[in-house]
Design a protein around this motif. Structure first.
Motif, PDB file in Angstrom:
ATOM      1  N   GLY A  88       0.762  -1.234   0.000  1.00 24.03           N
ATOM      2  CA  GLY A  88       0.000   0.000   0.000  1.00 24.03           C
ATOM      3  C   GLY A  88       0.794   1.286   0.000  1.00 24.03           C
ATOM      4  N   VAL A  89       2.055   1.255   0.408  1.00 25.93           N
ATOM      5  CA  VAL A  89       2.896   2.456   0.431  1.00 25.93           C
ATOM      6  C   VAL A  89       4.258   2.084  -0.129  1.00 25.93           C
ATOM      7  N   ASP A  90       4.738   2.868  -1.105  1.00 23.68           N
ATOM      8  CA  ASP A  90       5.987   2.479  -1.763  1.00 23.68           C
ATOM      9  C   ASP A  90       6.398   3.569  -2.748  1.00 23.68           C
ATOM     10  N   THR A  91       7.646   3.528  -3.158  1.00 24.43           N
ATOM     11  CA  THR A  91       8.056   4.276  -4.338  1.00 24.43           C
ATOM     12  C   THR A  91       7.654   3.480  -5.578  1.00 24.43           C
ATOM     13  N   CYS A  92       7.689   4.133  -6.740  1.00 21.26           N
ATOM     14  CA  CYS A  92       7.201   3.472  -7.947  1.00 21.26           C
ATOM     15  C   CYS A  92       7.945   4.008  -9.161  1.00 21.26           C
ATOM     16  N   GLN A  93       7.479   3.677 -10.370  1.00 19.02           N
ATOM     17  CA  GLN A  93       8.147   4.123 -11.584  1.00 19.02           C
ATOM     18  C   GLN A  93       8.255   5.645 -11.604  1.00 19.02           C
ATOM     19  N   GLY A  94       9.427   6.141 -11.913  1.00 19.18           N
ATOM     20  CA  GLY A  94       9.652   7.575 -11.930  1.00 19.18           C
ATOM     21  C   GLY A  94      10.243   8.130 -10.655  1.00 19.18           C
ATOM     22  N   ASP A  95      10.282   7.301  -9.606  1.00 19.10           N
ATOM     23  CA  ASP A  95      10.889   7.736  -8.341  1.00 19.10           C
ATOM     24  C   ASP A  95      12.354   7.356  -8.246  1.00 19.10           C
ATOM     25  N   SER A  96      12.854   6.557  -9.180  1.00 16.13           N
ATOM     26  CA  SER A  96      14.243   6.111  -9.152  1.00 16.13           C
ATOM     27  C   SER A  96      15.199   7.277  -8.924  1.00 16.13           C
ATOM     28  N   GLY A  97      16.200   7.025  -8.110  1.00 15.12           N
ATOM     29  CA  GLY A  97      17.227   8.025  -7.871  1.00 15.12           C
ATOM     30  C   GLY A  97      16.885   8.996  -6.763  1.00 15.12           C
ATOM     31  N   GLY A  98      15.617   9.050  -6.381  1.00 15.07           N
ATOM     32  CA  GLY A  98      15.210   9.937  -5.302  1.00 15.07           C
ATOM     33  C   GLY A  98      15.689   9.429  -3.955  1.00 15.07           C
ATOM     34  N   PRO A  99      15.681  10.294  -2.947  1.00 14.49           N
ATOM     35  CA  PRO A  99      16.210   9.897  -1.649  1.00 14.49           C
ATOM     36  C   PRO A  99      15.193   9.204  -0.750  1.00 14.49           C
ATOM     37  N   MET A 100      15.689   8.318   0.100  1.00 19.24           N
ATOM     38  CA  MET A 100      14.950   7.844   1.270  1.00 19.24           C
ATOM     39  C   MET A 100      15.692   8.441   2.465  1.00 19.24           C
ATOM     40  N   PHE A 101      14.959   9.121   3.345  1.00 23.20           N
ATOM     41  CA  PHE A 101      15.630   9.893   4.385  1.00 23.20           C
ATOM     42  C   PHE A 101      14.849   9.838   5.694  1.00 23.20           C
ATOM     43  N   ARG A 102      15.489  10.289   6.769  1.00 22.34           N
ATOM     44  CA  ARG A 102      14.865  10.320   8.082  1.00 22.34           C
ATOM     45  C   ARG A 102      15.528  11.417   8.901  1.00 22.34           C
ATOM     46  N   ARG A 103      15.055  11.627  10.104  1.00 18.74           N
ATOM     47  CA  ARG A 103      15.662  12.609  10.986  1.00 18.74           C
ATOM     48  C   ARG A 103      16.878  12.006  11.690  1.00 18.74           C
ATOM     49  N   ASP A 104      17.934  12.808  11.829  1.00 18.57           N
ATOM     50  CA  ASP A 104      19.096  12.350  12.584  1.00 18.57           C
ATOM     51  C   ASP A 104      18.927  12.735  14.052  1.00 18.57           C
TER      52      ASP A 104
END
Length: 268
Positions: A209-225
Motif C-alpha cells: 500500500g505504500v511504496d516508491t514506484c516508476q519515476g521515483d528512481s534516484g530519489g532519496p529515502m531519508f529520516r531525521r538524525d
C-alpha cells in the motif's frame, strides 16, 4: 547484473517515450480527485508542501534525485548510461509543482556513474554536476554510518501514484518502515538477489500500500538524525512491482558508498 535483477521493476521511466508521456501528463495530473478513490496506496502518498523538502530534484529523463551539494545531484546509476560529459539532462529544483514558474531549471555538464553498479558489490548511485549552483535551497547530507539505517523513513518523488500509472505533476511524500535484510531476502521473487551490504529495504510487508514506484528512481529515502535534521540513508533503486504485499522497496544503502560518493564529488 544478473538477468533476474535486470528484469525486476527498476523505478525510473523505462524509455524516452515513457518520460515524454509522463511530462505530457503533468497538464492533467493523476492526483486523486473527488471523482476518484483517494490514494491510500510516490504510492500511498500525500502532496508535499512547498519548501518542505527543498533538496528534492526532478531529472528530465524521468528520475528523481537530491542535492548533494548546491551543484551536484545524487541519483541512481540506472538512471544514467555512463560516466562522462553530458549536457542533455535538465534538473528542476525549488518547487513541488513541476509547472510552477518559480522552478529553477539547470542543465547538466557531467555525469559520474558508479563503476561497481551491476556487479556483485552493488552500487546503484550516480552524481550529476549542474552547469551552475542552485540558489536559496538546502542540500541533503548523506549517512556515513549505519546508525540511521533503521526505523521509519520518508520517501518523496514525482513518480507514479499506482503501479503502471502516470508520473505526477506534484511532489508526493510517504513514510515506510525498515525491513531487515533477512526478512527482505526471504520474500521470493527477485528479493533473494538482495545485496545486504549494499542495499536496504523498506515497506509495509504484510499489507503493502505504500511504496516508491516508476519515476521515483534516484530519489532519496531519508529520516531525521539525532539533531532532528534530515539525513539521506537510501536511493530509490528497484522492487517487484509497486506497493505489493511482501514486496518492499529496495534502496541503495548510502552509508556503504558514502566515502566513494564524497571522493567522486570532490573530483567533479
Amino acid at each position: 547484473m544478473a538477468p533476474k535483477r535486470w528484469f525486476t521493476l527498476l523505478r525510473n521511466a523505462t524509455t524516452a517515450l515513457a518520460a515524454v508521456a509522463a511530462a505530457a501528463s503533468f497538464a492533467t495530473p493523476a492526483i486523486a480527485t473527488a471523482a476518484q478513490p483517494p490514494a491510500t496506496d510516490v504510492v500511498g502518498g500525500t502532496r508535499a508542501a512547498q519548501g518542505e523538502f527543498p533538496f528534492m530534484v526532478r531529472l528530465s529523463m524521468g528520475c528523481g534525485g537530491a542535492l548533494y551539494t548546491k551543484q551536484i545531484v545524487l541519483t541512481a546509476a540506472h538512471c544514467v548510461s555512463r560516466t562522462g560529459s553530458n549536457t542533455s539532462i535538465t534538473a528542476t529544483v525549488g518547487v513541488v509543482d513541476l509547472q510552477s514558474s518559480s522552478a529553477q531549471k539547470i542543465r547538466s555538464t557531467y555525469v559520474y556513474r558508479s563503476p561497481t553498479y551491476g556487479t556483485s558489490t552493488g552500487g546503484d548511485w550516480a552524481l550529476i554536476k549542474l552547469a551552475s549552483p542552485v540558489s536559496g535551497l538546502s542540500t541533503l547530507p548523506i549517512a556515513t554510518t549505519t546508525a540511521y539505517n533503521s526505523g521509519t523513513f520518508t520517501v518523496a518523488g514525482w513518480g507514479a501514484a499506482t503501479e503502471g500509472g502516470s508520473q505526477q505533476r506534484y511532489l508526493l511524500k510517504a513514510t515506510v518502515p525498515f525491513v531487515d535484510d533477512a526478512t527482505c531476502a526471504a520474500q521470493g521473487g527477485s528479493y533473494p538477489d538482495l545485496i545486504p551490504s549494499a542495499e536496504i529495504c523498506a515497506g509495509n510487508l504484510a499489507s503493502g500500500g505504500v511504496d516508491t514506484c516508476q519515476g521515483d528512481s534516484g530519489g532519496p529515502m531519508f529520516r531525521r538524525d539525532n539533531n532532528s535534521a534530515w539525513i539521506q540513508v537510501g536511493i530509490v533503486s528497484w522492487g517487484d512491482g509497486c506497493a505489493r504485499p511482501h514486496a518492499p522497496g529496495v534502496y541503495t544503502e548510502v552509508s556503504t558508498f558514502a566515502s566513494k560518493i564524497a571522493a567522486a564529488a570532490a573530483g567533479l
